[in-house]
Design an enzyme around this catalytic site. Sequence first.
Site, PDB file in Angstrom:
ATOM      1  CE  LYS A  72      -4.444  -1.722   1.265  1.00 56.11           C
ATOM      2  NZ  LYS A  72      -5.527  -1.864   2.228  1.00 56.11           N
ATOM      3  NE  ARG A 117      -7.654  -8.195   0.157  1.00 57.05           N
ATOM      4  CZ  ARG A 117      -7.167  -7.410  -0.781  1.00 57.05           C
ATOM      5  NH1 ARG A 117      -6.185  -6.574  -0.514  1.00 57.05           N
ATOM      6  NH2 ARG A 117      -7.677  -7.439  -1.991  1.00 57.05           N
TER       7      ARG A 117
HETATM    8  C1  7PM Z   1      -5.355  -0.418  -5.570  1.00 53.60           C
HETATM    9  C2  7PM Z   1      -5.336   0.195  -4.329  1.00 53.60           C
HETATM   10  C3  7PM Z   1      -5.786  -1.694  -5.733  1.00 53.60           C
HETATM   11  C4  7PM Z   1      -5.728  -0.503  -3.228  1.00 53.60           C
HETATM   12  C5  7PM Z   1      -6.163  -2.393  -4.624  1.00 53.60           C
HETATM   13  C6  7PM Z   1      -6.161  -1.782  -3.392  1.00 53.60           C
HETATM   14  C7  7PM Z   1      -8.224  -4.308   1.438  1.00 53.60           C
HETATM   15  C8  7PM Z   1      -9.221  -5.114   0.920  1.00 53.60           C
HETATM   16  C9  7PM Z   1      -8.256  -4.040  -0.687  1.00 53.60           C
HETATM   17  C10 7PM Z   1      -8.008  -4.276   2.852  1.00 53.60           C
HETATM   18  C11 7PM Z   1      -9.799  -5.850   3.022  1.00 53.60           C
HETATM   19  C12 7PM Z   1      -5.262  -3.440  -1.959  1.00 53.60           C
HETATM   20  C13 7PM Z   1      -6.454  -2.534  -2.158  1.00 53.60           C
HETATM   21  N1  7PM Z   1      -7.609  -3.668   0.414  1.00 53.60           N
HETATM   22  N2  7PM Z   1     -10.005  -5.881   1.697  1.00 53.60           N
HETATM   23  N3  7PM Z   1      -9.246  -4.934  -0.408  1.00 53.60           N
HETATM   24  N4  7PM Z   1      -8.818  -5.071   3.585  1.00 53.60           N
HETATM   25  N5  7PM Z   1     -10.554  -6.599   3.815  1.00 53.60           N
HETATM   26  O1  7PM Z   1      -4.191  -2.850  -1.651  1.00 53.60           O
HETATM   27  O2  7PM Z   1      -7.151  -3.555   3.392  1.00 53.60           O
HETATM   28  O3  7PM Z   1      -5.307  -4.629  -2.181  1.00 53.60           O
HETATM   29  S1  7PM Z   1      -7.963  -3.464  -2.273  1.00 53.60           S
END
Ligand code: 7PM
Length: 259
Positions: free
Chosen positions: A203, A237
């Site tokens: 992130k 995750r």
């Molecule tokens: C771009 C920016 C693509 C951020 C994807 C993301 C989470 C999640 C995501 C989280 C839960 C990523 C995010 N983040 N589900 N889905 N918790 N429960 O970095 O922090 O994967 S999408």
Amino acid sequence: MAILNVTPDSFSGDGLQGRRDAALRKAEAAIAAGAGILDIGGESSRPGALSVSEQEELDRVIPLVERLAGGPVPVSVDTVKPGVMRAALRAGASLINDINAFAEVGAVEAVKDSDAALCVMHMQGEPRTMQSQPRYDDVVVEVSRHLAARVAVLGEAGVAPERIIVDPGFGFGKTLDHNLALLRAMDRIVALGYPVLVGLSRKSMIGAITGRPVESRLGGSVAAAMIAVQRGAHIVRVHDVAETVDALKVLDAVNGIAC
Ligand code: 7PM
């Protein structure tokens, strides 16, 4: 929890079937590397991302759920859409991961009568605009209250507390300082009384701390996962399963937990 994105930006070229095949190979590699849950997502929740149609998301996600459900690890589906939740549950998903905390009209109805686990995540604002000016008086108090409120809504709908997982939602309407405050206060999220899931992998907060672009955030991401688990998080995750599993084995060995 291994991240499996089936979006055009996550796998280059060769169409939907090619992306599904690539995701399937990635799922098998994640299981071999020690993943305990597969999290399948068909919609990018990147800040500023455009949403996809329900049919497109179903086409991306459901065939993979059908292939992977009943395998060695439970399948989670990352969606905010009630129609996708219902189809995912029919296809054998064991967990619905909703970054919108089941706030969409019909979402609670879609999941309440299943026996799947439900991940309730905190987000301030909506993905398109959430990073523009996040503001809190006390981020830990506000995130905790919001999670408790969403959990209460699920409880009122008849969802057993054993099905609930909570997530402070790192990066979802939060500055670096907000994210760090939440990580420092992980014990207060844990004190809500539910298993805690965290997503820190690659992130922008890792980028802000290390000064590295997204493809070079492995070390920072593994460190963040370790810190979260050491402070009581139950599920991390991640993109990089093998490296995170190794790090957590070291942590468990030091803490005297056999694995
Ligand atoms: C771009 C920016 C693509 C951020 C994807 C993301 C989470 C999640 C995501 C989280 C839960 C990523 C995010 N983040 N589900 N889905 N918790 N429960 O970095 O922090 O994967 S999408």
